[in-house]
Scaffold this motif. Sequence first.
Motif, mmCIF file in Angstrom:
data_model
loop_
_atom_site.group_PDB
_atom_site.id
_atom_site.type_symbol
_atom_site.label_atom_id
_atom_site.label_comp_id
_atom_site.label_asym_id
_atom_site.label_seq_id
_atom_site.Cartn_x
_atom_site.Cartn_y
_atom_site.Cartn_z
ATOM 1 N N UNK A 61 11.752 8.449 24.568
ATOM 2 C CA UNK A 61 10.501 7.816 24.139
ATOM 3 C C UNK A 61 10.792 6.616 23.241
ATOM 4 N N UNK A 62 11.781 6.771 22.369
ATOM 5 C CA UNK A 62 12.159 5.664 21.480
ATOM 6 C C UNK A 62 12.655 4.469 22.293
ATOM 7 N N UNK B 78 6.843 -2.041 28.601
ATOM 8 C CA UNK B 78 6.470 -1.769 29.992
ATOM 9 C C UNK B 78 6.118 -3.079 30.700
ATOM 10 N N UNK B 79 6.106 -3.091 32.065
ATOM 11 C CA UNK B 79 6.371 -1.955 32.951
ATOM 12 C C UNK B 79 7.829 -1.517 32.908
ATOM 13 N N UNK B 80 8.044 -0.249 33.229
ATOM 14 C CA UNK B 80 9.375 0.335 33.170
ATOM 15 C C UNK B 80 9.412 1.505 34.152
ATOM 16 N N UNK C 201 3.372 1.734 28.329
ATOM 17 C CA UNK C 201 4.239 2.642 27.574
ATOM 18 C C UNK C 201 3.693 4.063 27.601
ATOM 19 N N UNK C 202 2.376 4.190 27.540
ATOM 20 C CA UNK C 202 1.767 5.522 27.565
ATOM 21 C C UNK C 202 2.087 6.234 28.870
ATOM 22 N N UNK D 231 4.306 9.660 29.255
ATOM 23 C CA UNK D 231 3.776 10.800 30.009
ATOM 24 C C UNK D 231 4.728 11.202 31.126
ATOM 25 N N UNK D 232 5.334 10.213 31.786
ATOM 26 C CA UNK D 232 6.295 10.491 32.858
ATOM 27 C C UNK D 232 7.505 11.246 32.318
ATOM 28 N N UNK D 233 8.009 10.816 31.183
ATOM 29 C CA UNK D 233 9.154 11.487 30.560
ATOM 30 C C UNK D 233 8.811 12.939 30.265
#
Length: 422
Positions: free
Chosen positions: A130-131, A138-140, A159-160, A164-166
Amino acid sequence: MNVLLIGSGGRENALAWKLSTSEKIDELYIAAGNPGTAQFGTNLDFAEDNRTALLEFALKEKIELTIVGPEAPLAAGIVDLFQAHGLQVFGPNQEAAQLESSKAFAKNLMQKYNIPTAEYASFTEVEPAIAYIKKMGAPIVVKASGLAAGKGVIVAQTETEAITAVETIMLTDRFGQAGNEIIIEEFLTGEEATILAFCDGKTIIPMLASQDHKAAFDGDQGPNTGGMGAYAPAPVVDQNIFNHFKQEVMVPTLQALQAENIDFKGVIYFGLMIKDEQIKVLEYNVRFGDPEAQVILPLLESDLVEIMEAVLSQKLAEIDIKWSKNKALCVVMSSGGYPAEYEKGKQITGIKAAAEDLLVFQAGTAIKDNELVTAGGRVLAVTALGATFDEVIKRAYQGVEKINFAGAQMRTDIGQKALTKQ
């Protein structure tokens, strides 16, 4: 010879169809196969992950060549097991299969040997990941490092979404052990293409370039899928790009494997991003792509068994592989709701009419009460061959119109990118 094909999807239907044209085969068995593969060989009633049953069958029936279609058995080491019992298997061993089974392994290999790819970092814990997202913005792109059936890649626009994906990959059971490690990498723009290559550990020979359509909906919108259609040869890979690919990606990959003492025998799948005459590797796979196989194999004029034997005997350099001058395009018909939840058991009609002048490869199908029904997310791949992309697009979609099952969904824009580059 007696041949065993492992797998049950559309790729295996295409492989079974192609293998059935070889005069070298006496008996073809498919484990577990599907109603489509049953047209070209004998389906076996045990699953592709039942290694004990597969080995016992291969030894009992004196199987002279086993071909592994999907990635999971390769990652689990089925090649190593068969080889330990003196059996010939087409596909990489477990160590070589890490090119696909571990995105972290693949990215580290590319970085070590200067093979062009996106900037990235790998993580086994949520907080550092997250860090990193907050630092990069983003995008990433967030990827499960392990095998996730083509659905472990999430392109996050914010980033949100990335965070959430992580959390989804690492803190839920959605991807299982595949989510124990993740890759976070820069978002690349451009046009994607796939080049498959036969490799015998000493020699590597590319096949025709193709283009998959991974997003669920038209215009490359929606979630990633296993692939909603493909065409070949892909015009985005012109001669200049093809030369760059061979010099900067394909040959260096083989040299990297050799330097790491990894003996790769089988098919290497190069997933590429192309922009401004530059190529970067998105991913490696270690088998025929799906649905790429459904357009590449129909264009292959050479005997596939002879090529596979040359790979196993490290005589690939002696083989002259011939290709059709035609175009090929397939449209995948999927169950309503795919790649999220979908219903099974819907009756399928119209395949016989469509297959009069097309190839209809079955993937997620089954026989129930003597009727062909849906049994998976991607149900069918309707493939057309012809002299131009205009022709194959028209004919493939005409075939799709003849086939019916409740809730059927498909993209309507397969091949449109090819038309802009003719």
